[in-house]
Enzyme design. Sequence first.
Site, PDB file in Angstrom:
ATOM      1  CG  ASN A  24      11.800  22.199 -14.837  1.00  0.00           C
ATOM      2  OD1 ASN A  24      10.958  21.374 -15.201  1.00  0.00           O
ATOM      3  ND2 ASN A  24      13.059  22.166 -15.258  1.00  0.00           N
ATOM      4  CB  SER A  71       1.487  14.041 -14.661  1.00  0.00           C
ATOM      5  OG  SER A  71       1.756  15.253 -15.355  1.00  0.00           O
ATOM      6  CE1 TYR A  73      10.052  18.464 -12.149  1.00  0.00           C
ATOM      7  CE2 TYR A  73      11.070  17.582 -14.129  1.00  0.00           C
ATOM      8  CZ  TYR A  73       9.991  17.674 -13.275  1.00  0.00           C
ATOM      9  OH  TYR A  73       8.845  16.979 -13.561  1.00  0.00           O
ATOM     10  CB  THR A 105      -0.821   3.787  32.925  1.00  0.00           C
ATOM     11  OG1 THR A 105      -0.975   2.958  34.070  1.00  0.00           O
ATOM     12  CG2 THR A 105      -0.979   5.248  33.333  1.00  0.00           C
ATOM     13  CG  HIS A 106       0.926  -0.172  31.673  1.00  0.00           C
ATOM     14  ND1 HIS A 106       2.180  -0.481  31.199  1.00  0.00           N
ATOM     15  CD2 HIS A 106       1.123   0.727  32.679  1.00  0.00           C
ATOM     16  CE1 HIS A 106       3.091   0.174  31.904  1.00  0.00           C
ATOM     17  NE2 HIS A 106       2.484   0.929  32.798  1.00  0.00           N
ATOM     18  CE  LYS A 158     -20.490  -6.596  15.903  1.00  0.00           C
ATOM     19  NZ  LYS A 158     -19.643  -7.510  15.155  1.00  0.00           N
ATOM     20  CD  GLN A 216       4.768  13.588 -14.427  1.00  0.00           C
ATOM     21  OE1 GLN A 216       5.024  14.581 -15.086  1.00  0.00           O
ATOM     22  NE2 GLN A 216       4.516  12.417 -14.982  1.00  0.00           N
ATOM     23  CE  LYS A 249       2.745  17.569 -10.210  1.00  0.00           C
ATOM     24  NZ  LYS A 249       4.078  16.924 -10.094  1.00  0.00           N
ATOM     25  CD  GLU A 262     -14.278  -0.990  12.911  1.00  0.00           C
ATOM     26  OE1 GLU A 262     -13.824  -2.056  12.467  1.00  0.00           O
ATOM     27  OE2 GLU A 262     -15.490  -0.771  13.025  1.00  0.00           O
ATOM     28  CB  SER A 268     -23.251  -7.286  11.276  1.00  0.00           C
ATOM     29  OG  SER A 268     -23.210  -8.613  10.797  1.00  0.00           O
ATOM     30  CG  ASN A 326     -19.811  -3.632  13.345  1.00  0.00           C
ATOM     31  OD1 ASN A 326     -19.717  -4.125  14.471  1.00  0.00           O
ATOM     32  ND2 ASN A 326     -20.197  -4.323  12.287  1.00  0.00           N
TER      33      ASN A 326
HETATM   34  N1  ARG Z   1       4.372  17.230 -15.113  1.00  0.00           N
HETATM   35  C1  ARG Z   1       5.627  17.656 -14.619  1.00  0.00           C
HETATM   36  C2  ARG Z   1       5.702  17.401 -13.114  1.00  0.00           C
HETATM   37  O1  ARG Z   1       4.701  17.159 -12.570  1.00  0.00           O
HETATM   38  C3  ARG Z   1       5.831  19.113 -14.898  1.00  0.00           C
HETATM   39  C4  ARG Z   1       7.248  19.530 -14.995  1.00  0.00           C
HETATM   40  C5  ARG Z   1       7.872  18.891 -16.157  1.00  0.00           C
HETATM   41  N2  ARG Z   1       9.113  19.494 -16.468  1.00  0.00           N
HETATM   42  C6  ARG Z   1       9.923  18.962 -17.372  1.00  0.00           C
HETATM   43  N3  ARG Z   1      11.024  19.579 -17.619  1.00  0.00           N
HETATM   44  N4  ARG Z   1       9.641  17.844 -17.987  1.00  0.00           N
HETATM   45  O2  ARG Z   1       6.752  17.433 -12.501  1.00  0.00           O
END
Ligand code: ARG
Length: 476
Positions: free
Chosen positions: A124, A37, A331, A169-170, A297, A336, A339, A304, A291, A299
């Site tokens: 964890n 990760s 966990y 409205t509408h 134009k 993971q 993120k 948007e 444009s 825009n």
């Molecule tokens: N990279 C992991 C995550 O984002 C960290 C925790 C990993 N823990 C484990 N027991 N493998 O969740």
Amino acid sequence: MARQKTKTRKTKTDPNAMWGGRYSLGPAAIMERINASIDFDRRLYAQDIQGSMAHADMLVAQGILTAKDGRDIRRGLRQIRAEIEGGKFKFSTRLEDIHFNVEARLTALIGPAGGRLHTARSRNDQVALDVRLWARDAIDRLDAMLQDLQAALIDRAEEYAATIMPGFTHLQTAQPITFGHHLLAYVEMVGRDRGRLGDCRARMNESPLGAAALAGSPHPIDPRKTAKALGFDRPMANSLDAVSDRDYVVEFLAAASLCAVHLSRLAEEIVIWCSAPFRFIALSDAFTTGSSIMPQKRNPDAAELVRGKVGRIVGAFVALCTIMKGLPLTYGKDMQEDKEPLFDATDALELCVAAMAGMMRDLEANPERMRAVAAADYSVATDLADWLVRELGLPFRQAHHVTGTLVARAAAKGVDLDKLSLGEMQAVEPRITRAVYRVLTVEASVAARRSLGGTAPANVARAVKEARRRFLGRGR
Ligand code: ARG
């Protein structure tokens, strides 16, 4: 179709240095790729280091680590932060994630004390802490940005407090309103968005540190110390919950989604208001694009894109709910996956809020055009009906009917209501007097709507002051 050959390296590498004690072989290449990760969780480096420093201090205070180890750890972590911020840190996919990357470098820098930092901690509770700190920082940044958007909206509402526009409205002309009143509606919506983010922040502000892998620690740790040092209200009460909870990410993304939905409504209005058939507002060169083929134009791309980015933000919310659904305690590596949606949605929302504040400060209204459209299409018909109720004592339903008949007659002649003669009006309702003409202007219509929360310019001027006090913490 030819089957692609996937590389499944099995023997060429050594076991992972961080956990490979019982391993004799390194991971397959594809295992390393799906597992790592570091490409995205490196964004957590500052929170990871902040958390490690608080953890090390606590270990020292509890006599679990020596003061010297504590000093070395702090020094090493500070150097790592400088290396990362200076672009000199070598991130390694083999080391999976930000936690291992930092720990491995720390040990390289300070020796075995680096390995002692992980006493009474697991990745964890570490990752739960880092994401929590990151989300809390994101909320604080967003709150300031949303407040700035409110400031921009309030300033323009003050400027356009008496500027008349059609209220819809509408998306059909309904009644005249003031542009300032319209802008202040968004100040309220953004105020609720800030409130939701604040609720989320208050609920998430507990520290997961001390849960370790899932069951807590046999070492004499003090989770209250780390919680306090990191600005949390308290440690989490249950270690299993501490490592498996991602409610704060889901709640944050839910609040972010609704905020993005609000911004998309304003964005859509900007697009409509800028269009040639409306011409209610104009954005400058700074917030429009040309444009490649049509030289005339302008825009409203920023608007948007604000309208469009709601897709990925709501998508992130759905992703998180889907990741967490059905996960057994505690966990799971699935988590993971929290993120990238969190980071992406936060980046997108910050861009949207900043762009919206920019557009709010940039736009110029076209009051003549707004007033002309507001006065068209019998927008003061309700004022006529209200006059019949107030002055002649007609039940509203009957006044509605009389007014409808008058609108039909004016429409048949192709004129506005105030262009019907008194005789023509009296042909429908004999008791109508000349005084009725006074309520048949858009100015009279908005000025009369002084009820609480109504659109009258006098209300808007007062609401501007109130909004500054409620949301910007200044002025009376
Ligand atoms: N990279 C992991 C995550 O984002 C960290 C925790 C990993 N823990 C484990 N027991 N493998 O969740």
